[in-house]
Structure formats: structure tokens, C-alpha cells
Design a protein around this motif. Structure first.
Motif, PDB file in Angstrom:
ATOM      1  N   ILE A 126       0.827  -1.214   0.000  1.00 58.00           N
ATOM      2  CA  ILE A 126       0.000   0.000   0.000  1.00 58.00           C
ATOM      3  C   ILE A 126       0.860   1.262   0.000  1.00 58.00           C
ATOM      4  CG2 ILE A 126      -1.676   1.324   1.359  1.00 58.00           C
ATOM      5  CD1 ILE A 126      -2.852  -1.366   2.267  1.00 58.00           C
ATOM      6  N   ARG A 127       1.912   1.269   0.821  1.00 57.57           N
ATOM      7  CA  ARG A 127       2.812   2.436   0.852  1.00 57.57           C
ATOM      8  C   ARG A 127       3.465   2.658  -0.506  1.00 57.57           C
ATOM      9  NH1 ARG A 127       4.507   0.299   5.879  1.00 57.57           N
ATOM     10  NH2 ARG A 127       6.384  -0.514   4.860  1.00 57.57           N
ATOM     11  N   HIS A 128       3.848   1.586  -1.142  1.00 56.84           N
ATOM     12  CA  HIS A 128       4.504   1.687  -2.452  1.00 56.84           C
ATOM     13  C   HIS A 128       3.556   2.292  -3.484  1.00 56.84           C
ATOM     14  CE1 HIS A 128       7.318   0.745  -5.616  1.00 56.84           C
ATOM     15  NE2 HIS A 128       6.418   0.006  -6.245  1.00 56.84           N
ATOM     16  N   TYR A 129       2.308   1.871  -3.467  1.00 54.44           N
ATOM     17  CA  TYR A 129       1.327   2.388  -4.421  1.00 54.44           C
ATOM     18  C   TYR A 129       1.043   3.867  -4.168  1.00 54.44           C
ATOM     19  CZ  TYR A 129      -0.139  -1.693  -7.120  1.00 54.44           C
ATOM     20  OH  TYR A 129      -0.184  -2.733  -8.017  1.00 54.44           O
ATOM     21  N   GLU A 130       0.944   4.222  -2.906  1.00 55.78           N
ATOM     22  CA  GLU A 130       0.559   5.597  -2.571  1.00 55.78           C
ATOM     23  C   GLU A 130       1.725   6.583  -2.698  1.00 55.78           C
ATOM     24  OE1 GLU A 130      -1.226   5.338   1.271  1.00 55.78           O
ATOM     25  OE2 GLU A 130      -3.086   4.452   0.492  1.00 55.78           O
ATOM     26  N   VAL A 150      -8.612   4.159 -11.077  1.00 60.89           N
ATOM     27  CA  VAL A 150      -9.930   4.788 -11.149  1.00 60.89           C
ATOM     28  C   VAL A 150      -9.979   6.055 -10.293  1.00 60.89           C
ATOM     29  CG1 VAL A 150     -12.350   4.510 -10.463  1.00 60.89           C
ATOM     30  CG2 VAL A 150     -11.206   2.711 -11.770  1.00 60.89           C
ATOM     31  N   GLU A 151      -9.337   6.030  -9.134  1.00 62.12           N
ATOM     32  CA  GLU A 151      -9.325   7.227  -8.279  1.00 62.12           C
ATOM     33  C   GLU A 151      -8.636   8.396  -8.978  1.00 62.12           C
ATOM     34  OE1 GLU A 151     -10.853   7.822  -5.344  1.00 62.12           O
ATOM     35  OE2 GLU A 151     -11.800   5.896  -5.814  1.00 62.12           O
ATOM     36  N   VAL A 152      -7.555   8.107  -9.684  1.00 69.54           N
ATOM     37  CA  VAL A 152      -6.869   9.158 -10.445  1.00 69.54           C
ATOM     38  C   VAL A 152      -7.752   9.623 -11.591  1.00 69.54           C
ATOM     39  CG1 VAL A 152      -4.856   9.694 -11.872  1.00 69.54           C
ATOM     40  CG2 VAL A 152      -4.594   8.255  -9.842  1.00 69.54           C
TER      41      VAL A 152
END
Length: 336
Positions: free
Chosen positions: A234-238, A285-287
């Protein structure tokens, strides 16, 4: 054909169906999978219990040894259900301490020629059996709640359906003998309905239910380490937004985090509760939602590619799945 004949057929077919399910899971499906064998043993025990009750209701005489075999099968139901639920997260196979759960049932089998209905079962033995079932169901529910985040959604749903079905079946025995609320024949009739439902539920889902547990059976990964891997993903993605690359893959994530692919697959399945593709698309999708609103002059296609999708169709599909509307309608709603 009388109502009695209909009930006899219904109860008999329910018991036989359970026996066939048990044989399939114990001997043929996922032969090396402990969960499959425990589920097979559970259906065999339930089937034997139902057949014993059916014979006891609809025939004039049943051999004492078979009656006791049915009661022994009843004793096995609770332990088999509990161990099945536990096995879904256990990395090790059968453990010697598991055997202790089956001592009462085995004792009944050994003493089957001498344990009479009037002299033993009606003198407290049957009450103990019913209470044992309730206790095991309660403990199984506790274990299921505690480990609900460590198994896949499909395994959790199946475990809940199975536990509720068995509870309904066993409670009909309890409510008959202890509470005097219903006739004895309700139990095999209820189980016939339960086993039919469980069978249909398993037809399309059994491979999915057992695939995760069998695929990762030999992976030794404790809960703390799994949580650390989940947080790392999760940290890597964010922090780095690697999903914006439309060629991003599980292999690349494995290389970037230095975590083996099979462990990543396990983390997505058991901890994040979704697939790598769905997880990645959710971030895309959020982007896309932000770009659609802030850049009304951008075409939907350009937004899709800017967010990491490699086709307009996959973008539309993922967007509608996440937002429950199309990208164009989302833009119109938030820009007007």
C-alpha cells in the motif's frame, strides 16, 4: 403415495446425497488437501447421522450397533467442522493433538454393542451429545470471527453458510429432545433441505473455495509478516504511483518490493481480499475521477491511458465496477 412415503424418500435421499458428497471430497477432490478431507469426513458423519435417524423413524427395528454408530457420527460433526475452519489458515497438516477431539466418538464405536437407548442415551448420554454439539458450534463461530481476515471472501462465505446450515440441522435435535418444540423427524427433513442447498452452493464454487488453501498450503508466513507485506504494498502504491504504467504487472511489483510473486499473490488473496488487477485498477480509477473533473477537455480515452489503462474498454469496465456509472456520466454529473 402417502406423506410418510414422501418423508421417507426425502430423508433417505438427503442422507445418501451427504454420503456421496463426503466420498467425493474425502477420496477424490483435492486429495492432498486437509481441508477437503475434513469437509468430506464432515459430510460422511452427517450422512450417517441422518440415515440412522431415518431408519429409527421409519423401520420397526434398527441394530443397536448402527444406532450407536449414528450417535458416534453425531459426536464427530462438531470436531470436524471446527478443524475444517481452522485448517483454512493452518500452514501445517494434521497435528497429533487434533486426535483428542475424536476420543468420545471413538469410545462410542468401541462400546457400540453395549450402549443401550434406555440404559445410557436416555440416562444423560444424549443430553451430553447435544450439549457437545452446541459447544463446538459456538467455538467454531468464535474461531471463524477471529480468523475472518486471514481467509478469502469465498472461504469465509462458505464457512458461514456451512456453519449456519449445520447449526439449523443440529438444533432440531436439541429442540426436540431438550425443548420439546418439534417432532424427531424434523431433523432429517431439515438436513435434506440443508444438504441440497450446500450441494448447489458448492457446484460452481468448490474449486475457488479450496484453490487458495491448497495453493499456499506449504507457505510458512505468520500473520505479522503478512501484515507488513500488505502495508509495504500500500505504501509503495501511494508514494510512487506505479500503477500509472499501463504495462505494470505482478512481476514488476515483485521486483520493486523484493517480495516473491507467490507471496504477493497470497497477500492479495488472504490479506487485501482482492486480486492484483482489481487492486491496481482501483487506484487508477481514483486518479481518473480527478482527471475527468479537473480536465473537462480531455477525452475519456486520453484519461484512460494517462491513468494506466491499456484500453478504453478495460477502463470503462473497471470504472463502472468501482463507481457504478460510466466515466462520461461521472464527468457530466460533477462538472455541471
Amino acid at each position: 403415495m402417502t406423506i410418510r412415503d414422501v418423508l421417507l424418500i426425502l430423508c433417505s435421499v438427503g442422507g445418501i446425497q451427504s454420503i456421496f458428497l463426503g466420498i467425493d471430497f474425502f477420496f477424490f477432490f483435492e486429495k492432498k488437501n486437509l481441508s477437503s478431507k475434513l469437509l468430506g469426513g464432515l459430510f460422511l458423519a452427517l450422512g450417517l447421522r441422518v440415515i440412522k435417524s431415518t431408519l429409527y423413524i421409519f423401520t420397526s427395528s434398527v441394530p443397536l450397533w448402527f444406532i450407536n454408530a449414528g450417535f458416534a457420527a453425531h459426536y464427530f460433526v462438531g470436531p470436524l467442522l471446527l478443524l475444517f475452519v481452522i485448517s483454512l489458515t493452518r500452514n501445517k497438516g494434521w497435528q497429533w493433538k487434533d486426535t483428542f477431539h475424536f476420543i468420545p466418538g471413538c469410545a462410542i464405536i468401541l462400546l457400540a454393542p453395549w450402549l443401550s437407548i434406555e440404559g445410557f442415551w436416555y440416562q444423560g448420554g444424549y443430553t451430553v451429545l447435544l450439549l457437545q454439539s452446541i459447544l463446538y458450534l459456538a467455538f467454531t463461530t468464535f474461531i471463524l470471527v477471529r480468523q475472518r481476515k486471514e481467509i478469502t471472501d469465498r472461504q469465509l462465505k462458505w464457512s458461514i453458510v456451512l456453519t449456519v446450515g449445520i447449526f439449523i440441522f443440529l438444533f432440531t435435535y436439541f429442540s426436540n429432545y431438550q425443548l420439546r418444540l418439534n417432532p424427531y423427524y424434523y431433523a432429517p427433513v431439515v438436513y435434506a433441505a440443508v444438504v441440497y442447498f450446500l450441494s448447489f452452493y458448492l457446484i460452481k464454487r468448490r474449486v475457488l473455495i479450496f484453490s487458495s488453501s491448497s495453493k499456499y498450503r506449504n507457505i510458512n508466513l505468520d500473520a505479522e509478516q503478512a501484515e507488513n507485506y500488505k502495508s509495504k504494498i500500500i505504501r509503495h502504491y501511494e508514494s510512487t504511483s506505479p500503477y500509472l504504467n499501463n504495462e505494470y504487472s505482478l512481476t514488476k511489483l515483485s521486483e520493486e518490493l523484493n517480495i516473491p510473486k507467490h507471496l504477493l499473490s497470497l497477500i492479495f488473496s488472504s490479506k487485501i481480499k482482492t486480486s492484483f488487477i482489481d487492486f491496481t485498477n482501483a487506484y487508477r480509477v481514483e486518479v481518473a475521477k480527478e482527471l475527468l473533473v479537473k480536465n473537462p477537455n480531455f477525452t475519456v480515452s486520453s484519461v484512460a491511458f494517462d491513468c494506466g489503462f491499456n484500453s478504453l474498454s478495460s477502463f470503462n469496465q473497471a470504472f463502472k465496477k468501482a463507481v457504478n456509472t460510466t466515466p462520461s456520466r461521472y464527468r457530466d454529473k460533477h462538472t455541471n
